[in-house]
Each structure stands twice: as C-alpha cells, then as structure tokens.
Design an enzyme around this catalytic site. Structure first.
Site, PDB file in Angstrom:
ATOM      1  N   GLY A  98      -4.919  -2.144   5.154  1.00  0.00           N
ATOM      2  CA  GLY A  98      -4.086  -3.265   4.707  1.00  0.00           C
ATOM      3  C   GLY A  98      -4.746  -4.614   4.936  1.00  0.00           C
ATOM      4  N   LYS A 106       0.832  -1.199   0.000  1.00  0.00           N
ATOM      5  CA  LYS A 106       0.000   0.000   0.000  1.00  0.00           C
ATOM      6  C   LYS A 106       0.872   1.257   0.000  1.00  0.00           C
ATOM      7  CE  LYS A 106      -3.581   2.194   2.800  1.00  0.00           C
ATOM      8  NZ  LYS A 106      -4.544   2.024   3.880  1.00  0.00           N
ATOM      9  N   GLU A 132      10.595  -4.549   4.491  1.00  0.00           N
ATOM     10  CA  GLU A 132      10.705  -5.952   4.097  1.00  0.00           C
ATOM     11  C   GLU A 132      10.372  -6.112   2.607  1.00  0.00           C
ATOM     12  OE1 GLU A 132       9.073  -4.740   6.629  1.00  0.00           O
ATOM     13  OE2 GLU A 132       9.437  -5.910   8.452  1.00  0.00           O
ATOM     14  N   GLU A 148      -4.814  -6.913  15.163  1.00  0.00           N
ATOM     15  CA  GLU A 148      -4.361  -5.594  14.722  1.00  0.00           C
ATOM     16  C   GLU A 148      -5.519  -4.595  14.773  1.00  0.00           C
ATOM     17  OE1 GLU A 148      -0.724  -4.668  11.829  1.00  0.00           O
ATOM     18  OE2 GLU A 148      -2.515  -5.189  10.714  1.00  0.00           O
ATOM     19  N   HIS A 159      -3.838 -33.603  18.536  1.00  0.00           N
ATOM     20  CA  HIS A 159      -2.697 -34.419  18.943  1.00  0.00           C
ATOM     21  C   HIS A 159      -1.556 -33.533  19.431  1.00  0.00           C
ATOM     22  CE1 HIS A 159      -4.561 -38.034  17.244  1.00  0.00           C
ATOM     23  NE2 HIS A 159      -5.113 -37.134  16.427  1.00  0.00           N
TER      24      HIS A 159
HETATM   25  C1  G6Q Z   1      -2.576  -4.000   7.930  1.00  0.00           C
HETATM   26  C2  G6Q Z   1      -1.349  -3.360   8.351  1.00  0.00           C
HETATM   27  C3  G6Q Z   1      -0.085  -4.045   7.893  1.00  0.00           C
HETATM   28  C4  G6Q Z   1       0.295  -3.733   6.447  1.00  0.00           C
HETATM   29  C5  G6Q Z   1       1.746  -4.166   6.232  1.00  0.00           C
HETATM   30  C6  G6Q Z   1       2.199  -3.937   4.811  1.00  0.00           C
HETATM   31  O1  G6Q Z   1      -3.675  -3.576   8.147  1.00  0.00           O
HETATM   32  O2  G6Q Z   1      -1.379  -2.041   8.044  1.00  0.00           O
HETATM   33  O3  G6Q Z   1      -0.136  -5.439   8.052  1.00  0.00           O
HETATM   34  O4  G6Q Z   1      -0.560  -4.378   5.573  1.00  0.00           O
HETATM   35  O5  G6Q Z   1       2.586  -3.472   7.126  1.00  0.00           O
HETATM   36  O6  G6Q Z   1       2.069  -2.599   4.470  1.00  0.00           O
HETATM   37  P1  G6Q Z   1       2.226  -2.125   2.979  1.00  0.00           P
HETATM   38  O7  G6Q Z   1       1.130  -2.729   2.202  1.00  0.00           O
HETATM   39  O8  G6Q Z   1       2.151  -0.630   3.018  1.00  0.00           O
HETATM   40  O9  G6Q Z   1       3.561  -2.620   2.511  1.00  0.00           O
END
Ligand code: G6Q
Length: 545
Positions: A267, A206, A212, A353, A384
């Site tokens: 997200g 987003k 990462e 979250e 198990h």
């Molecule tokens: C979800 C969070 C989080 C987000 C990730 C990836 O609601 O905001 O899990 O989706 O940190 O973020 P980006 O899509 O901006 O890389």
C-alpha cells in the site's frame, strides 16, 4: 541474514560512539576544511550533505562495514530479483517494476511482470487522456472538473502528496480532492465542494474491503444518485483501483472501469501503480512517466552504485548510527518547500509502518531500537513553533532538511530568505552558542553584571545536534520521483540491518478487529459484550449523551 547485534562491527560502533562523545561537531568542522567535500554526495539534481552528522572518516568506514556485514548488497539483489522478501505474507516487494522504464524484464515466480505493468499503464493513459480532453463526460454530458480520490493510508497519502507537490504541472481546470477519513465531516466538506454532474470518484483500495473507503464510497454514490437520479450514472462517475475484482463488481462498478494492480505492491509503495490514477489525470501521462523515470533512475543508482556513494544506503546508515548508537529516537523532517507540505506525513507512514517492528525475521524479539518516530512539517513555520525543542530541549533527534535551490514561484526576494532560513537552522543546531558567546552578545546589547549573568544560561545553545540537508535543484516530476524512491530504499536498507520485515503491517490489524466488536454496541444493535471497564465506560457515556 544475521542479527545486527551479533555482527562484530556492531560492538566496534558502540565503542567508537563512546570515543566520539567528546568531539563536538564544531570541532570536527574546525579540524577539517574539506569536511563538506568528504561528507556530501551528488546524484543528478540531488545534493545530500551529511557533513553536519556526528561522524568522522572512521565512523563512515565502520558504517560501510556494517552494511557489508549485514549483507545489504545481497539483500538489494534479492529485492530486485522478486524474491519473497515480505516473508510473513509470502510476497515480493516489486514496486520498482511499476517504474521500470528500462524496457527490460523484472521477474516474479519465473514470470516477467512488465507486460502487465505496461498494459495497466496504457489503460490509465487512455483514460486520463479522455478525462483531461473532455472526451470522457459525466452522465449528463458535461466534462469532468473535479476528481475525488477515495482511499486511505497508502491509497491516499502518495497521490495526495504528489498532486500537491506538482501543482504547477497540474491541469488548472481540474480540482483534485482526497477523501480519506471515516469522519463524516470529511465527506461532508468534500462533497459540498463537488458538482455531481462534473465529478469523477476514484475508489482506490488495494483490498476493496477497507471500512473507511467503502463507507465513503457508499456515501458518495448515494449523494450522486440523489442528484442524478439514475443508477446508470454510477458508470460515468465511479472508477475503481484495486487488486480485488470481485469486490469491485459487488460494489457495482463496471469491471471495464477498473484499474488493477497486484499483491506484490505494498500500500505505502503504491503511488507508482494504478493507485496513481488521480496523479496521471491531474498531470497528464507525460508528467506521470517523468515521475516514474525519476524513481527508476534512483532505483538504478541504488542497485548499481557502490555503498560509499549510494544515497539510500548512506541515509540508512546515518539513521542507524543516530538511532542505535547516539540515542536519537525521533527523526524530524523539516521541509522548506510549501509544495511538499505533506511530505512529513507521507514519510511518517513509509517509515513507521515499514520499520515500526519489534519481532525480527526469525520470529525473535529484538533487543535494539528499530524505526524511529518520524515527524515534522514545514520548516519555516516550525521555526516559530516547535524548533524551540530542537534547539534547547532534552530529546535526542536526527533531522533532515529539504529545500529546492530554485522556486517555481519567484515572488520578490522570498526564495533566498527561505533558503537562508533553512541553512541557518541547520547551522544553529550544529554550532550552538557557548556561554562566552552568549555573554558577548548580551554585553553588546548593553547588559552587564548580575542581570547579564542571570540570562546567560538561557541564551546558551548546546549545539552538536546533527542533520542532513537534501537540496534539489527544482521540484519537477523527475526530482520528486527520485526523492520518494530515495526514502523508500533508505527504509528498506534499515529494515535489512535491523533484520526485520519492512513490508508487512500486522500492527494495524488489532484495532480494526476491535472496531467491529464495539460498533454494534455503539449503534445499540448488540447487547454489551465483555469489554474492559474503561472501554465499556466510554461506550456507556457515548450512549447516554
Ligand atoms: C500501507 C498499508 C495501509 C493501506 C490502507 C488502505 O502500506 O497497508 O496504509 O494502504 O489501510 O488499504 P486499502 O488500499 O486496501 O484500502
């Protein structure tokens, strides 16, 4: 909106919970042969049985009253009408628009968002068709055979869950991989499985700034360029999904290969948006639309069904009842469906979250429990492994069992055995086993006297452990869409009752910031800054070794 503890019904629920204390679930079932009929609801292919919850008709009525006093119906309307329900970020939460299949508008700030939603869906549709048909080729002219979604959190868990869950509907010629962690081992093992000539990378972020995802994307691009030898290959092997056009351009991805979405999509609510591009490529556009249609049907149900029959509202109220009045602080998701093996992780993010908050909408600390710890996994395997704690441990928990009535893979008698296990476990948690029953069983096995009595306490199951069972007739794109929307709206209703904002996630920020101060030290690029002695000690150890 009121704080829950200020509502008259909150005190009534507390008193009611005390009064109910001595009425075991077993007794409630024995007293009422219609209990299942009273406390279960159907909607299309879904059956939700909450008769194994520790409730009576009075509890149910009080919980309904809680929803009224917490003004849940008005909150639902605010959500759907595009109000800025995410007040700390000044955004609406309009993920329902992404799957609005009614043909009608959804408004934000006086503008219908649907034309843009349809535009991007059509762009995804055209692209997915090209990849699937082989009309879109890699740089050397070969069709795409592997799709790697590079994303993390909300940009990973949803698409991964859906591609796994709907594998029987996926294109068997396509390998779907999900690269998320910054751990180089993840990139290493994923890239080893890819052929650069036939791999498409979807960089899904987003913000397009997530450390990462950006690091993994750079690594994948270098790997591709090392193999194909020309910068022009990037355009044929990388597409981006983001809200951030500038960052996508700066990364070197052609804006023509970008699929946008909007700030009003959180997200963890984004799999219905262009973040679902990997899903559409794998399933094809018809199946993707069926997924959206399932979620839309549940949206309509949520918006228009009276509270007493409203599935997300019922699940939310039961969660509040368990967490705030019966002392359950964890919620375990027990899935009897191999295709949904990632559901617990997905719901963990969605719930924790969204509702892992301790400051309410007025900026005040809360004085009551909010979102539970959500955990779980495949139920049959769990039997198990961790079910021991569920049956005889000391923790209070609430459980959801999920299972399909029909399997997509009829192998011998497996499916009835699977279902029998699912039903037996919720029954065992509910009924337990008394000392007399344990005694009778041990005696039937030939034990007697002291040896028998010594074992009895270990063979007793307290029971009275509550659960909800969600059965779906079969796991189709439509039912999956419904299931996921069911949980999304449950989480929303709980946020309303707890008077918190379910749509922000400030709690993930601090660790990100501190990483930025530690990294240069770890890489030996910066002199030690002032760290606490533990963190400095750990940095020093890493550097020494
Ligand atoms: C979800 C969070 C989080 C987000 C990730 C990836 O609601 O905001 O899990 O989706 O940190 O973020 P980006 O899509 O901006 O890389």
């Amino acid at each position: 909106m009121p704080k829950p503890t200020d509502l008259p019904v909150w005190t009534q629920l507390q008193q009611h919970a005390d009064a109910l204390h001595d009425q075991p679930l077993r007794a409630l079932f024995a007293a009422d042969s219609e209990r299942f009929q009273s406390f279960s609801r159907h909607y299309e292919q879904l059956l939700v049985d909450f008769s194994k919850q520790r409730i009576t008709a009075d509890t149910f009525a009080l919980l309904q009253e809680l929803a009224q006093q917490a003004e849940v119906p008005a909150a639902i309307e605010r959500l759907f009408s595009g109000e800025r329900v995410n007040h700390t970020e000044q955004r609406p939460a309009l993920h329902m628009a992404l799957r609005n299949r009614s043909g009608g508008p959804l408004w934000f700030d006086g503008q219908d968002v649907m034309p843009e939603v349809h535009r991007v869906l059509e762009q995804m549709h055209r692209f997915a068709d090209k990849v699937r048909s082989g009309a879109w080729t890699g740089y050397t002219g070969k069709p795409i055979r592997t799709v790697v979604n590079i994303g993390i959190g909300g940009s990973d868990l949803g698409p991964k869950l859906v591609c796994q869950a709907l594998r029987p509907y996926g294109d068997p010629m396509l390998k779907m991989l999900f690269l998320s962690s910054i751990d180089g081992a993840h990139a290493h093992h994923i890239l080893r499985r890819c052929d650069p000539e036939t791999t498409l990378f979807i960089v899904a972020s987003k913000t397009f700034t997530t450390q990462e995802t950006m690091t993994n994307a750079v690594t994948a691009r270098s790997w591709l360029l090392a193999a194909l030898g020309h910068e022009a290959a990037v355009a044929k092997h990388f597409v981006a999904v983001s809200t951030n056009l500038r960052a996508v351009e700066a990364f070197g991805i052609d804006p023509g290969n970008m699929f946008v979405f909007w700030d009003w999509v959180g997200g963890r609510y984004s799999l219905w948006s262009a973040i679902g591009l990997s899903i559409m490529i794998y399933l094809g556009h018809e199946r993707f639309y069926e997924l959206l249609e399932g979620a839309h049907a549940l949206d309509e149900h949520f918006r228009h069904t009276p509270l007493t029959d409203n599935l997300p509202v019922i699940l939310a109220l039961l969660g509040v009842w368990n967490g705030n009045f019966l002392g359950a602080d964890t919620h375990v998701v027990l899935v009897y469906d191999d295709y949904l093996r990632s559901l617990a992780s997905y719901l963990q993010q969605l719930d924790m979250e969204s509702n892992g908050k301790s400051i309410d909408r007025d900026g005040d600390p809360v004085s009551y429990a909010t979102g539970p710890v959500v955990w779980g996994g495949l139920g049959n395997n769990g039997q198990h492994a961790f079910y021991q704690l569920l049956h005889q441990g000391t923790h209070q928990f609430a459980a959801d069992f999920l299972a399909p009535v029909h399997t997509t893979d009829p192998v011998g008698g497996h499916h009835s055995i699977l279902l029998a296990n699912c039903l037996a476990q919720s029954q065992a948690l509910m009924t337990g086993r008394t000392a007399d029953e344990a005694r009778a069983e041990l005696s039937a096995q030939g034990l007697q006297g002291e040896a028998l009595e010594a074992l009895v306490p270990y063979k007793v199951f307290a029971g009275n452990r509550c659960s909800t069972t969600v059965l779906y007739q079969s796991l189709t794109p439509r039912t999956l869409g419904m299931l996921l929307a069911l949980y999304e709206h449950k989480v929303f209703v709980q946020g309303v009752i707890w008077h918190i904002n379910s749509f922000d996630q400030w709690g993930v920020e601090l660790g990100k910031q501190l990483t930025k101060s530690i990294l240069p030290q770890l890489q030996g690029r910066a002199a030690p800054t002032l760290q606490d002695s533990s963190t400095q000690g750990l940095i020093d150890y890493c550097q020494r070794h």
